[in-house]
Design an enzyme around this catalytic site. Structure first.
Site, PDB file in Angstrom:
ATOM      1  N   GLY A  59       0.821  -1.203   0.000  1.00  0.00           N
ATOM      2  CA  GLY A  59       0.000   0.000   0.000  1.00  0.00           C
ATOM      3  C   GLY A  59       0.848   1.242   0.000  1.00  0.00           C
ATOM      4  N   GLY A  60       0.186   2.389   0.035  1.00  0.00           N
ATOM      5  CA  GLY A  60       0.898   3.647  -0.005  1.00  0.00           C
ATOM      6  C   GLY A  60       1.734   3.905   1.223  1.00  0.00           C
ATOM      7  CB  SER A 108       2.268  -0.231   5.750  1.00  0.00           C
ATOM      8  OG  SER A 108       0.906  -0.529   5.484  1.00  0.00           O
ATOM      9  CE  LYS A 128      -0.668  -1.827   7.680  1.00  0.00           C
ATOM     10  NZ  LYS A 128      -2.118  -1.595   7.889  1.00  0.00           N
ATOM     11  CG  ASP A 142     -10.809   1.130   3.378  1.00  0.00           C
ATOM     12  OD1 ASP A 142     -11.597   1.233   2.418  1.00  0.00           O
ATOM     13  OD2 ASP A 142      -9.575   1.041   3.234  1.00  0.00           O
ATOM     14  CG  ASN A 147      -9.193  -3.530   4.047  1.00  0.00           C
ATOM     15  OD1 ASN A 147      -8.028  -3.805   3.734  1.00  0.00           O
ATOM     16  ND2 ASN A 147      -9.654  -2.290   4.031  1.00  0.00           N
ATOM     17  CG  ASP A 184      -6.038  -1.587   6.133  1.00  0.00           C
ATOM     18  OD1 ASP A 184      -5.717  -0.678   6.929  1.00  0.00           O
ATOM     19  OD2 ASP A 184      -5.710  -1.585   4.950  1.00  0.00           O
TER      20      ASP A 184
END
Length: 295
Positions: A33-34, A36, A53, A146, A151, A164
């Site tokens: 992801g942006g 992590s 993570k 989200d 997720n 998440d």
């Protein structure tokens, strides 16, 4: 891109060693992801599979690191059979990381084939598990913001784990914030969330979008970010019976209520929505219109 020593474009032993974080050896990227990256790995002594993570190095500012630890602490405080567990945390160099149970069967995004329709018998157990996890959050005055297939992890016994919590927030007076941070993922975003004022019923709306998509084979709305936001704010979702003529009217009524523009017109609790859907599934199917002239 795989990060183990058996890939065709091999890495050196030094690179493999550098992928050890604390007591954990990292094998390959599960999700990037942006902010992590999540790796599949294992504990070097217990040889227990885990997901790790790690904060991306180019974002390791003091502010971003603080947010990462806030997510880790919030996530670690949760104890629910349908929320993925945090097992450990640490720092490698200046990069924080935390360790979670590994979901060997991927996510519901991997499971669901775009355009396919899930029968209610398959869909209902998923909805009940997701709603149970969300209810747990809501009772703690938290909004996930989200809820989406990527997720929702599939555990070793095919149980669903909500994951998440990077943009999960406590219910509080609204303050201006970055639009995208407020929205989450626009395909599933409730109108009030798009307006920057998420409430617990916003997660119910997102779950209802999932139900609609799984039943009909397509989401209620589609298009660009701007188009999706406009549709969630102002357009009524197309009738489910358009895609499923035999669907019980009671099922459609339940889903459309959870998709109400006004969050206070939805069910009082997300678990109420799931239970109402379960009850509606026992109702008679829609009758077919007669083809010839009636008597």
């Amino acid at each position: 891109m795989l990060l183990d020593c058996d890939m065709s474009q091999r890495l050196t032993e030094k690179h493999c060693f550098e992928l050890q974080h604390g007591n954990y050896k990292l094998y390959h990227v599960v999700k990037s992801g942006g902010s992590s990256t999540i790796y599949q790995g294992e504990h070097i002594h217990l040889q227990h599979p885990v997901a790790v993570k790690v904060l991306n190095s180019w974002l390791a500012s003091e502010e971003v690191t603080h947010k990462f630890w806030a997510e880790a602490r919030l996530h670690a405080s949760m104890r629910h059979p349908h929320i993925v567990r945090v097992l450990d945390c640490g720092v490698k160099g200046k990069l924080p990381f935390f360790v979670m149970d590994y979901a060997p069967h991927g996510t519901l995004q991997d499971y669901y084939v775009t355009g396919s329709k899930l029968p209610l018998s398959t869909l209902l157990p998923l909805v009940m598990q997701i709603a149970s996890a969300l209810q747990y959050l809501h009772e703690r005055n938290l909004v996930h913001r989200d809820v989406k297939p990527s997720n929702l992890l599939i555990g070793p016994e095919n149980q669903i784990w909500l994951s998440d919590f990077g943009i999960t927030v406590a219910m509080q007076p609204w303050h201006p914030q970055h639009m995208q941070d407020s929205i989450g993922t626009a395909l599933y975003a409730a109108p009030e969330q798009i307006s920057g004022k998420p409430v617990t019923a916003s997660d119910q709306y997102a779950l209802a979008v999932l139900v609609y998509t799984w039943l009909c084979g397509q989401p209620p709305f589609s298009g660009s970010l701007v188009q999706l936001c406009q549709q969630h704010l102002y357009n009524e979702p197309p009738s489910l019976s358009k895609h499923l003529p035999q669907l019980a009217p009671a099922v459609e009524q339940v889903v459309l209520r959870a998709l109400s523009k006004d969050p206070y017109q939805r069910f009082a609790h997300v678990l109420d929505f799931a239970n109402a859907l379960k009850q509606a599934c026992t109702q008679p199917l829609a009758r077919e219109e007669p083809v010839g002239p009636g008597l």
